[in-house]
Scaffold this motif. Structure first.
Motif, PDB file in Angstrom:
ATOM      1  N   PRO A 223       0.792  -1.240   0.000  1.00  0.00           N
ATOM      2  CA  PRO A 223       0.000   0.000   0.000  1.00  0.00           C
ATOM      3  C   PRO A 223       0.818   1.279   0.000  1.00  0.00           C
ATOM      4  O   PRO A 223       0.377   2.288  -0.562  1.00  0.00           O
ATOM      5  CB  PRO A 223      -0.839  -0.128   1.282  1.00  0.00           C
ATOM      6  CG  PRO A 223      -0.969  -1.606   1.483  1.00  0.00           C
ATOM      7  CD  PRO A 223       0.329  -2.183   1.029  1.00  0.00           C
ATOM      8  N   GLY A 224       1.985   1.264   0.637  1.00  0.00           N
ATOM      9  CA  GLY A 224       2.755   2.503   0.715  1.00  0.00           C
ATOM     10  C   GLY A 224       4.112   2.459   0.054  1.00  0.00           C
ATOM     11  O   GLY A 224       4.852   3.448   0.062  1.00  0.00           O
ATOM     12  N   ASN A 225       4.464   1.329  -0.558  1.00  0.00           N
ATOM     13  CA  ASN A 225       5.804   1.223  -1.130  1.00  0.00           C
ATOM     14  C   ASN A 225       5.892   0.081  -2.133  1.00  0.00           C
ATOM     15  O   ASN A 225       5.058  -0.817  -2.165  1.00  0.00           O
ATOM     16  CB  ASN A 225       6.842   1.019  -0.019  1.00  0.00           C
ATOM     17  CG  ASN A 225       6.651  -0.276   0.737  1.00  0.00           C
ATOM     18  OD1 ASN A 225       5.566  -0.574   1.235  1.00  0.00           O
ATOM     19  ND2 ASN A 225       7.711  -1.062   0.844  1.00  0.00           N
ATOM     20  N   ILE A 226       6.930   0.162  -2.953  1.00  0.00           N
ATOM     21  CA  ILE A 226       7.264  -0.881  -3.920  1.00  0.00           C
ATOM     22  C   ILE A 226       8.605  -1.473  -3.495  1.00  0.00           C
ATOM     23  O   ILE A 226       9.535  -0.732  -3.140  1.00  0.00           O
ATOM     24  CB  ILE A 226       7.395  -0.319  -5.349  1.00  0.00           C
ATOM     25  CG1 ILE A 226       6.126   0.437  -5.744  1.00  0.00           C
ATOM     26  CG2 ILE A 226       7.708  -1.428  -6.348  1.00  0.00           C
ATOM     27  CD1 ILE A 226       4.900  -0.412  -5.885  1.00  0.00           C
ATOM     28  N   VAL A 227       8.739  -2.799  -3.530  1.00  0.00           N
ATOM     29  CA  VAL A 227       9.975  -3.465  -3.147  1.00  0.00           C
ATOM     30  C   VAL A 227      10.505  -4.235  -4.355  1.00  0.00           C
ATOM     31  O   VAL A 227       9.792  -5.057  -4.939  1.00  0.00           O
ATOM     32  CB  VAL A 227       9.755  -4.437  -1.975  1.00  0.00           C
ATOM     33  CG1 VAL A 227      11.061  -5.126  -1.601  1.00  0.00           C
ATOM     34  CG2 VAL A 227       9.198  -3.692  -0.770  1.00  0.00           C
ATOM     35  N   VAL A 228      11.747  -3.951  -4.722  1.00  0.00           N
ATOM     36  CA  VAL A 228      12.381  -4.599  -5.867  1.00  0.00           C
ATOM     37  C   VAL A 228      13.676  -5.254  -5.402  1.00  0.00           C
ATOM     38  O   VAL A 228      14.540  -4.589  -4.813  1.00  0.00           O
ATOM     39  CB  VAL A 228      12.702  -3.591  -6.998  1.00  0.00           C
ATOM     40  CG1 VAL A 228      13.298  -4.312  -8.202  1.00  0.00           C
ATOM     41  CG2 VAL A 228      11.462  -2.806  -7.380  1.00  0.00           C
ATOM     42  N   ASP A 370      13.216  -7.058   3.981  1.00  0.00           N
ATOM     43  CA  ASP A 370      13.704  -5.986   3.107  1.00  0.00           C
ATOM     44  C   ASP A 370      12.657  -4.904   2.871  1.00  0.00           C
ATOM     45  O   ASP A 370      12.947  -3.884   2.263  1.00  0.00           O
ATOM     46  CB  ASP A 370      14.128  -6.568   1.752  1.00  0.00           C
ATOM     47  CG  ASP A 370      15.332  -7.489   1.875  1.00  0.00           C
ATOM     48  OD1 ASP A 370      16.219  -7.172   2.674  1.00  0.00           O
ATOM     49  OD2 ASP A 370      15.367  -8.517   1.177  1.00  0.00           O
ATOM     50  N   ASP A 371      11.438  -5.141   3.338  1.00  0.00           N
ATOM     51  CA  ASP A 371      10.361  -4.172   3.176  1.00  0.00           C
ATOM     52  C   ASP A 371      10.578  -3.037   4.170  1.00  0.00           C
ATOM     53  O   ASP A 371      10.676  -3.249   5.379  1.00  0.00           O
ATOM     54  CB  ASP A 371       9.029  -4.869   3.444  1.00  0.00           C
ATOM     55  CG  ASP A 371       7.831  -3.974   3.174  1.00  0.00           C
ATOM     56  OD1 ASP A 371       8.010  -2.752   3.051  1.00  0.00           O
ATOM     57  OD2 ASP A 371       6.710  -4.502   3.112  1.00  0.00           O
ATOM     58  N   VAL A 372      10.643  -1.815   3.664  1.00  0.00           N
ATOM     59  CA  VAL A 372      10.970  -0.672   4.505  1.00  0.00           C
ATOM     60  C   VAL A 372       9.877  -0.370   5.522  1.00  0.00           C
ATOM     61  O   VAL A 372      10.063   0.459   6.415  1.00  0.00           O
ATOM     62  CB  VAL A 372      11.257   0.556   3.614  1.00  0.00           C
ATOM     63  CG1 VAL A 372       9.973   1.197   3.132  1.00  0.00           C
ATOM     64  CG2 VAL A 372      12.147   1.570   4.327  1.00  0.00           C
ATOM     65  N   ARG A 373       8.750  -1.056   5.444  1.00  0.00           N
ATOM     66  CA  ARG A 373       7.701  -0.868   6.449  1.00  0.00           C
ATOM     67  C   ARG A 373       8.048  -1.556   7.761  1.00  0.00           C
ATOM     68  O   ARG A 373       7.423  -1.287   8.783  1.00  0.00           O
ATOM     69  CB  ARG A 373       6.370  -1.419   5.933  1.00  0.00           C
ATOM     70  CG  ARG A 373       5.786  -0.670   4.740  1.00  0.00           C
ATOM     71  CD  ARG A 373       4.490  -1.317   4.308  1.00  0.00           C
ATOM     72  NE  ARG A 373       4.673  -2.733   3.986  1.00  0.00           N
ATOM     73  CZ  ARG A 373       3.689  -3.631   4.028  1.00  0.00           C
ATOM     74  NH1 ARG A 373       2.484  -3.267   4.400  1.00  0.00           N
ATOM     75  NH2 ARG A 373       3.919  -4.893   3.705  1.00  0.00           N
ATOM     76  N   TYR A 374       8.995  -2.477   7.735  1.00  0.00           N
ATOM     77  CA  TYR A 374       9.329  -3.256   8.923  1.00  0.00           C
ATOM     78  C   TYR A 374      10.710  -2.891   9.443  1.00  0.00           C
ATOM     79  O   TYR A 374      11.677  -2.822   8.688  1.00  0.00           O
ATOM     80  CB  TYR A 374       9.299  -4.754   8.607  1.00  0.00           C
ATOM     81  CG  TYR A 374       7.921  -5.276   8.285  1.00  0.00           C
ATOM     82  CD1 TYR A 374       7.032  -5.609   9.299  1.00  0.00           C
ATOM     83  CD2 TYR A 374       7.511  -5.422   6.962  1.00  0.00           C
ATOM     84  CE1 TYR A 374       5.763  -6.092   9.009  1.00  0.00           C
ATOM     85  CE2 TYR A 374       6.251  -5.902   6.665  1.00  0.00           C
ATOM     86  CZ  TYR A 374       5.375  -6.230   7.685  1.00  0.00           C
ATOM     87  OH  TYR A 374       4.121  -6.701   7.405  1.00  0.00           O
ATOM     88  N   ILE A 400      11.795   9.365  11.601  1.00  0.00           N
ATOM     89  CA  ILE A 400      12.347   8.043  11.325  1.00  0.00           C
ATOM     90  C   ILE A 400      11.216   7.177  10.802  1.00  0.00           C
ATOM     91  O   ILE A 400      10.226   6.938  11.500  1.00  0.00           O
ATOM     92  CB  ILE A 400      12.980   7.419  12.584  1.00  0.00           C
ATOM     93  CG1 ILE A 400      14.152   8.283  13.071  1.00  0.00           C
ATOM     94  CG2 ILE A 400      13.451   6.001  12.301  1.00  0.00           C
ATOM     95  CD1 ILE A 400      14.763   7.814  14.384  1.00  0.00           C
ATOM     96  N   LEU A 401      11.354   6.717   9.576  1.00  0.00           N
ATOM     97  CA  LEU A 401      10.315   5.922   8.939  1.00  0.00           C
ATOM     98  C   LEU A 401      10.507   4.435   9.199  1.00  0.00           C
ATOM     99  O   LEU A 401       9.539   3.672   9.233  1.00  0.00           O
ATOM    100  CB  LEU A 401      10.314   6.188   7.426  1.00  0.00           C
ATOM    101  CG  LEU A 401      10.150   7.651   7.027  1.00  0.00           C
ATOM    102  CD1 LEU A 401      10.430   7.831   5.544  1.00  0.00           C
ATOM    103  CD2 LEU A 401       8.749   8.145   7.377  1.00  0.00           C
ATOM    104  N   GLU A 402      11.741   4.035   9.332  1.00  0.00           N
ATOM    105  CA  GLU A 402      12.090   2.633   9.575  1.00  0.00           C
ATOM    106  C   GLU A 402      13.499   2.609  10.096  1.00  0.00           C
ATOM    107  O   GLU A 402      14.312   3.489   9.786  1.00  0.00           O
ATOM    108  CB  GLU A 402      11.972   1.838   8.275  1.00  0.00           C
ATOM    109  CG  GLU A 402      12.335   0.371   8.375  1.00  0.00           C
ATOM    110  CD  GLU A 402      13.748   0.054   7.909  1.00  0.00           C
ATOM    111  OE1 GLU A 402      14.102  -1.135   7.848  1.00  0.00           O
ATOM    112  OE2 GLU A 402      14.505   1.000   7.604  1.00  0.00           O
ATOM    113  N   SER A 403      13.799   1.632  10.931  1.00  0.00           N
ATOM    114  CA  SER A 403      15.143   1.555  11.478  1.00  0.00           C
ATOM    115  C   SER A 403      15.515   0.096  11.674  1.00  0.00           C
ATOM    116  O   SER A 403      14.650  -0.765  11.853  1.00  0.00           O
ATOM    117  CB  SER A 403      15.205   2.302  12.811  1.00  0.00           C
ATOM    118  OG  SER A 403      16.515   2.664  13.117  1.00  0.00           O
ATOM    119  N   ASP A 404      16.779  -0.182  11.612  1.00  0.00           N
ATOM    120  CA  ASP A 404      17.263  -1.558  11.728  1.00  0.00           C
ATOM    121  C   ASP A 404      18.451  -1.615  12.670  1.00  0.00           C
ATOM    122  O   ASP A 404      19.170  -0.631  12.853  1.00  0.00           O
ATOM    123  CB  ASP A 404      17.704  -2.111  10.372  1.00  0.00           C
ATOM    124  CG  ASP A 404      16.545  -2.245   9.407  1.00  0.00           C
ATOM    125  OD1 ASP A 404      15.598  -2.965   9.731  1.00  0.00           O
ATOM    126  OD2 ASP A 404      16.583  -1.611   8.334  1.00  0.00           O
TER     127      ASP A 404
END
Length: 879
Positions: A223-228, A370-374, A400-404
């Motif tokens: 819904p909010g991003n594309i993952v390639v 790899d999904d930036v939502r997580y 901060i939208l995502e952090s690892d």
């Protein structure tokens, strides 16, 4: 060995030119006439005409007849090996964040510390349609500038901060209702073009993907991003060998929020990472520059805001959630989770409960690491011993939208050496080569908490440990009440090496402290306003309440090669380095004779004992390094009007004298207990290298260790800082260069003055000291380096970065770490300062002494004197 250059984020690079340099070049520039013929509009028309001749739009249904389509942010179509984006026109001109991460690596770059989960390139892009040319352009922008919509200057802002075109896509078709365009996107993900993903440049290999060996593996639309995900291959030539390298990379195309989070302005008295922001308006008399702290968007739910503002704890509308990589060994997962949950107490100080959570990955249907939502704690199988906490940040607001957290498997080796060397004497569980799960787990919990602190936006607070009195670290009641070794887990305070066996101290591991809770409250407490400028007075009042309490002091990290403020050092604890180091040496002296018992069971080789011995030697070095920083040191503050603080205060003269006394006993005269023949009979100190274990002979090791410390002690920067303070406060009020050099001379040449023979260690000390003076005088006479253009700071230059968790005994000292750290600029034209005559004067004093005493002592001593005389004369060009 391939050694990529690692960073968590990529700087947006611009070049700063001075007006004068542009003016000097003005006459040399060719004159450019901009007419309608070559204007951007005419170029667009020409491009459109050319495109019209060469191509025509395809039928949507025919083009995508065999496509596999997924919906989401926008539709993604796959026709065999071709991939298409169907981008709604309503998303044209919107801000997207392009986030590139590593997904898998081969051995060659794994060994260099590049692993899954690492973020190596981010940029903000916008799509723009050109219907006449039947193309879609992609521009990258630096969203650093803001101005009010109605102001006259806003048009100038738009004209002077435009985006740059980085890519062009042909429009293949329009959707049936003409609300979207379809473009083929293979070239930006399969390595053909580098506009979206330049992985091999960004990781330091400097090569290009081989298109025949690279391909898109998968695309997903959410819904909010594309993952390639793509596999990109290249080869790197080292010597006469060519090494193939294939790296799987994941690109996230994330739609940024339409309305950015309300930012919070940074204050350099509280340690947050930040991103720059420039504000223009008609009412200004100069541009307003601000730093926006990086933080998560934590807000109380609308229905809870009254309760929140009355002081009741509430749950945030959207909590921070970290997922634990399923690759993490099961026995460590609870400790990593505990390290995350430890921050819940800190968020309670900001008014939120259950604000940060940790979850195991179970059956979450669309979970993808790899999904930036997580946000994920990624476990990397690697020989590297480290950890890091990078973040993906909206540069428009600092959100901060995502952090690892990237967790290298071998971080446990660093923890083991620190605990054995620093606390093995007082903690029997920290002695053997293999720790219990509980012992190691508690240490893992501490590192987990530290790295999560970075993902929350917190910088290192290297000054926190100076708040605890050294003797209090020996108190069982104090350490139990205060917790850990410093008031902030964001310090590199490590473990309690001060406590002695008889003290009974058991709380010896770093923990989240009062500064951390204060900093989280300062950065995250929600304020019911719309303008960040209205928050400033409240933010300042929070600091004012704590500004005179050392427990809340923020000490910015400094370069380890040139520490200015001795309170803000890495791996030190307590408020007095001389006292703390003396206690540390007592424990180290107890530990060294036990090395064989701790590290070599019957039938074992002495390899582990040799490595533990090397760690002990470097711990001795670290204690001396902490002491040296006091000489020529300043206490650095960030004062504001009315707080009564000074920006630069020299370390008190008596404390600098104490530091020199410590060095006289522990460095100029090398400790015999550290090089006992009984241990050396079985093993020398061992360090692992790419070529295998290296065994360091004791004489060579003494020479290198002592030389490095002496070189630091009389470095130009240190002496120049001492001269600065002498010029400000007067010779009698400060510890001077003369005091330092005189004290060194009287200690190192004490036996020479008596006319007695020198031991091998005494000769070594004199050789090292003379050489650092010779090198220093040569360096002072070198021509000034040519100045070069420096890259400008981009909007993401100040984000969390690699933590240095490798013990100094096993660190690669040849790899510099470039950081923007606070320092005092004192190096310009050093050869015209009093440093040059001071160092030459010291050499002349030594020369005169040696010429008087050159016939005293045994043959080795006389040969030694003659050698030093020749060296000094050659350097000073004395016939």
């Amino acid at each position: 060995m391939i050694r990529p250059l690692l960073w968590c984020t990529t700087l947006t690079i611009g070049v700063l030119f001075s007006i004068s340099s542009v003016a000097q070049q003005k006459k040399k520039l060719p004159k450019i006439n901009i007419t309608k013929k070559n204007s951007p509009d005419s170029l667009n028309k020409k491009s459109a005409a050319d495109s019209t001749k060469k191509s025509s739009l395809k039928n949507y249904s025919t083009l995508l007849k065999k496509a596999r389509t997924t919906g989401g942010l926008f539709k993604v179509h796959q026709v065999e090996t071709d991939y298409y984006f169907e981008i709604p026109l309503k998303l044209m001109g919107k801000d997207f964040l392009l986030v590139n991460k590593i997904s898998s690596v081969p051995l060659a770059i794994n060994e260099a510390g590049l692993n899954k989960g690492m973020n190596y390139e981010n940029k903000v892009i916008r799509f723009y349609p050109n219907k006449l040319a039947k193309t879609v352009w992609v521009k990258t922008i630096v969203p650093q500038v803001e101005s009010p919509k109605g102001d006259a200057i806003t048009q100038s802002v738009k004209d002077n901060f435009t985006g740059s075109v980085i890519e062009n896509f042909k429009i293949e078709a329009y959707s049936p209702d003409s609300s979207a365009v379809v473009i083929k996107v293979n070239k930006v993900f399969d390595g053909t073009e580098k506009s979206f993903n330049d992985v091999f440049t960004n990781i330091g290999l400097g090569t290009s993907p081989k298109s025949a060996l690279s391909a898109i593996e998968q695309m997903k639309s959410f819904p909010g991003n594309i993952v390639v995900r793509s596999l990109l291959s290249t080869s790197v030539t080292e010597g006469q060998s060519s090494i193939p390298v294939s790296v799987a990379v994941t690109t996230n195309l994330l739609l940024l929020p339409e309305n950015p989070m309300k930012p919070r302005f940074a204050d350099n008295r509280v340690g947050y990472f930040s991103t720059p922001r420039w504000y223009f308006s008609d009412t200004q008399q100069k541009m307003e520059t601000r730093e926006l702290i990086t933080r998560w968007k934590l807000e109380p739910k609308v229905q809870d805001r009254t309760r929140y503002l009355s002081g009741e704890l509430v749950e945030p509308e959207k909590p921070i959630v970290f997922y634990i990589d399923p690759s993490t060994p099961p026995q460590w997962r609870p400790y990593i989770i505990d390290g995350i949950h430890d921050w819940q107490k800190a968020f309670e100080s900001a008014g939120f409960k259950n604000a940060i959570q940790a979850k195991l990955v179970t059956d979450t249907a669309d979970f993808d690491a790899d999904d930036v939502r997580y946000s994920v704690v990624t476990y990397a199988a690697s020989p590297k011993s480290n950890a890091m906490g990078p973040a993906v940040v909206d540069p428009r607001s600092g959100e901060i939208l995502e952090s690892d957290v990237i967790w290298w498997h071998n971080v446990m080796t660093s923890l083991q050496y620190w605990m054995r060397v620093q606390t093995g004497v007082i903690d029997s569980g920290a002695r053997k080569n293999q720790f219990s799960t509980t012992q190691m787990g508690n240490a893992i919990r501490f590192v987990s908490s530290h790295e999560i602190g970075h993902t929350l936006g917190l910088k290192h607070n290297m000054g926190a440990s100076a708040a605890y009195p050294v003797d209090s670290l020996r108190s069982q009641s104090y350490t139990s009440r205060m917790g850990g070794t410093a008031p902030s887990i964001m310090d590199y305070a490590r473990f309690n090496y001060v406590a002695q066996p008889e003290d009974g101290v058991t709380n010896i591991t770093p923990q989240i402290g009062v500064y951390d809770k204060y900093a989280i409250a300062w950065g995250y407490r929600w304020l019911d306003t719309q303008d960040p400028r209205k928050d400033l007075e409240v933010q300042k009042s929070w600091i004012t309440q704590k500004q005179n309490d050392p427990l809340y002091h923020y000490g910015e990290q400094q370069s380890g090669l040139n520490v200015v403020d001795p309170r803000a050092q890495s791996e030190d604890i307590g408020d007095n380095a001389m006292k703390a180091s003396t206690y540390g040496l007592k424990n180290l002296q107890r530990m060294v004779p036990q090395i064989e018992n701790w590290a070599a069971d019957p039938g074992d080789s002495y390899y582990q004992a040799g490595k533990l011995y090397m760690a002990a030697i470097w711990q001795w070095n670290t204690y001396a390094d902490h002491v040296i920083a006091n000489i020529g040191g300043y206490y650095l503050e960030s004062p504001v009007a009315g707080d009564g603080k000074n920006a630069y205060t020299p370390v008190p003269k008596k404390m600098q004298e104490q530091a020199l006394d410590y060095l006289k006993k522990q460095v100029f005269q090398l400790p015999e207990w550290l090089f006992k023949p009984a241990l050396l009979a079985h093993t020398f100190a061992v360090k692992d290298t790419p070529l295998g274990p290296f065994e360091y002979g004791p004489y060579n090791l003494k020479r290198e260790q002592q030389y490095g410390l002496m070189y630091s002690l009389v470095s130009d920067e240190r002496l120049l800082r001492m001269l600065e303070m002498e010029s400000v406060y007067g010779k009698d009020a400060v510890f001077t260069v003369s005091d330092l050099l005189s004290g060194i001379h009287k200690t190192i040449f004490k036996t020479t003055m008596k006319g007695a023979s020198l031991s091998i260690d005494e000769r070594l000390a004199q050789q090292n000291y003379v050489d650092v003076l010779l090198v220093g005088t040569d360096k002072l006479m070198e021509k000034l380096n040519k100045k070069t253009l420096q890259p400008a700071r981009g909007p993401q230059a100040n984000l969390p970065e690699l933590c240095d968790l490798t013990p100094r005994a096993f660190r690669d000292e040849k790899t510099p770490v470039e950081k923007e750290l606070r320092n005092v600029f004192v190096t310009s034209m050093a050869r015209t300062s009093d440093v040059a005559p001071a160092k030459r004067g010291a050499l002349m004093e030594i020369l005169n002494l040696l010429q008087k005493k050159k016939n005293n002592g045994d043959q080795e001593t006389q040969s030694h004197y003659n050698d030093l005389i020749l060296r000094i004369k050659q350097n000073l060009k004395i016939n």
